[in-house]
Design an enzyme around this catalytic site. Structure first.
Site, PDB file in Angstrom:
ATOM      1  N   TYR A 137       0.834  -1.200   0.000  1.00 15.46           N
ATOM      2  CA  TYR A 137       0.000   0.000   0.000  1.00 15.46           C
ATOM      3  C   TYR A 137       0.873   1.256   0.000  1.00 15.46           C
ATOM      4  O   TYR A 137       0.636   2.186  -0.775  1.00 15.46           O
ATOM      5  CB  TYR A 137      -0.946  -0.003   1.210  1.00 15.46           C
ATOM      6  CG  TYR A 137      -1.882   1.161   1.225  1.00 15.46           C
ATOM      7  CD1 TYR A 137      -3.035   1.145   0.461  1.00 15.46           C
ATOM      8  CD2 TYR A 137      -1.609   2.291   1.983  1.00 15.46           C
ATOM      9  CE1 TYR A 137      -3.907   2.235   0.451  1.00 15.46           C
ATOM     10  CE2 TYR A 137      -2.463   3.373   1.982  1.00 15.46           C
ATOM     11  CZ  TYR A 137      -3.609   3.339   1.220  1.00 15.46           C
ATOM     12  OH  TYR A 137      -4.456   4.423   1.204  1.00 15.46           O
ATOM     13  N   TYR A 161      -4.005  17.357   0.425  1.00 13.66           N
ATOM     14  CA  TYR A 161      -4.431  15.999   0.728  1.00 13.66           C
ATOM     15  C   TYR A 161      -3.231  15.195   1.224  1.00 13.66           C
ATOM     16  O   TYR A 161      -2.206  15.127   0.560  1.00 13.66           O
ATOM     17  CB  TYR A 161      -5.031  15.377  -0.527  1.00 13.66           C
ATOM     18  CG  TYR A 161      -5.594  13.988  -0.393  1.00 13.66           C
ATOM     19  CD1 TYR A 161      -6.058  13.492   0.820  1.00 13.66           C
ATOM     20  CD2 TYR A 161      -5.698  13.177  -1.511  1.00 13.66           C
ATOM     21  CE1 TYR A 161      -6.585  12.222   0.915  1.00 13.66           C
ATOM     22  CE2 TYR A 161      -6.230  11.901  -1.424  1.00 13.66           C
ATOM     23  CZ  TYR A 161      -6.675  11.426  -0.215  1.00 13.66           C
ATOM     24  OH  TYR A 161      -7.194  10.166  -0.121  1.00 13.66           O
ATOM     25  N   HIS A 191       1.543   4.272  -3.090  1.00 12.61           N
ATOM     26  CA  HIS A 191       1.378   5.711  -2.897  1.00 12.61           C
ATOM     27  C   HIS A 191       2.673   6.497  -3.115  1.00 12.61           C
ATOM     28  O   HIS A 191       2.651   7.717  -3.142  1.00 12.61           O
ATOM     29  CB  HIS A 191       0.757   5.992  -1.523  1.00 12.61           C
ATOM     30  CG  HIS A 191      -0.704   5.724  -1.540  1.00 12.61           C
ATOM     31  ND1 HIS A 191      -1.218   4.450  -1.373  1.00 12.61           N
ATOM     32  CD2 HIS A 191      -1.756   6.540  -1.768  1.00 12.61           C
ATOM     33  CE1 HIS A 191      -2.531   4.514  -1.479  1.00 12.61           C
ATOM     34  NE2 HIS A 191      -2.884   5.758  -1.723  1.00 12.61           N
ATOM     35  N   TRP A 242      -8.302   3.572 -10.217  1.00 11.08           N
ATOM     36  CA  TRP A 242      -7.542   3.622  -8.961  1.00 11.08           C
ATOM     37  C   TRP A 242      -8.296   2.900  -7.848  1.00 11.08           C
ATOM     38  O   TRP A 242      -7.723   2.084  -7.118  1.00 11.08           O
ATOM     39  CB  TRP A 242      -7.249   5.072  -8.575  1.00 11.08           C
ATOM     40  CG  TRP A 242      -6.441   5.196  -7.327  1.00 11.08           C
ATOM     41  CD1 TRP A 242      -6.906   5.405  -6.045  1.00 11.08           C
ATOM     42  CD2 TRP A 242      -5.014   5.105  -7.203  1.00 11.08           C
ATOM     43  NE1 TRP A 242      -5.868   5.448  -5.158  1.00 11.08           N
ATOM     44  CE2 TRP A 242      -4.692   5.274  -5.851  1.00 11.08           C
ATOM     45  CE3 TRP A 242      -3.984   4.906  -8.121  1.00 11.08           C
ATOM     46  CZ2 TRP A 242      -3.387   5.241  -5.378  1.00 11.08           C
ATOM     47  CZ3 TRP A 242      -2.680   4.884  -7.656  1.00 11.08           C
ATOM     48  CH2 TRP A 242      -2.386   5.045  -6.293  1.00 11.08           C
TER      49      TRP A 242
END
Length: 108
Positions: free
Chosen positions: A18, A41, A22, A76
């Site tokens: 994960y 963000y 990113h 995504w």
């Protein structure tokens, strides 16, 4: 600009992958987020998989609807869904729990 904080649960056995995903968020995904009203963000991940997100937006509901209308977001979310627990089959971006803000230190 409104501030929003949310949480999700990443599967503990998938944390490394994960994080790696990113490190290389697709440029068209980043552009879609900006264009749909997501600002400042950030994601934070605890070692047990608790994911905390922070985003600023004039209207998070409108920003989410705008993202939902993009093809890149559909791709995504389909790829990211396998990393999350407790989403009951919903895409991750429709599954997060918004946390109420209880304190904010201003600059003035």
């Amino acid at each position: 600009m409104n501030r929003y904080c949310f949480c999700l649960q990443v599967r503990p056995d998938r944390l490394d992958e994960y994080v790696e995903r990113h490190r290389n968020v697709w440029p068209d995904m980043q552009a879609a987020l900006r264009e749909s009203g997501w600002h400042n963000y950030s994601l934070f991940l605890r070692d047990d998989g608790l994911l905390i997100g922070y985003v600023e937006s004039h209207d998070l509901d409108a920003a989410q609807r705008a993202m939902a209308a993009t093809e890149v977001n559909a791709r995504w979310q389909a790829q990211m869904a396998e990393f999350f627990a407790g989403t009951d089959g919903r895409p991750p971006d429709e599954s997060f729990l918004l946390l109420p803000e209880i304190f904010h230190l201003t600059d003035s």
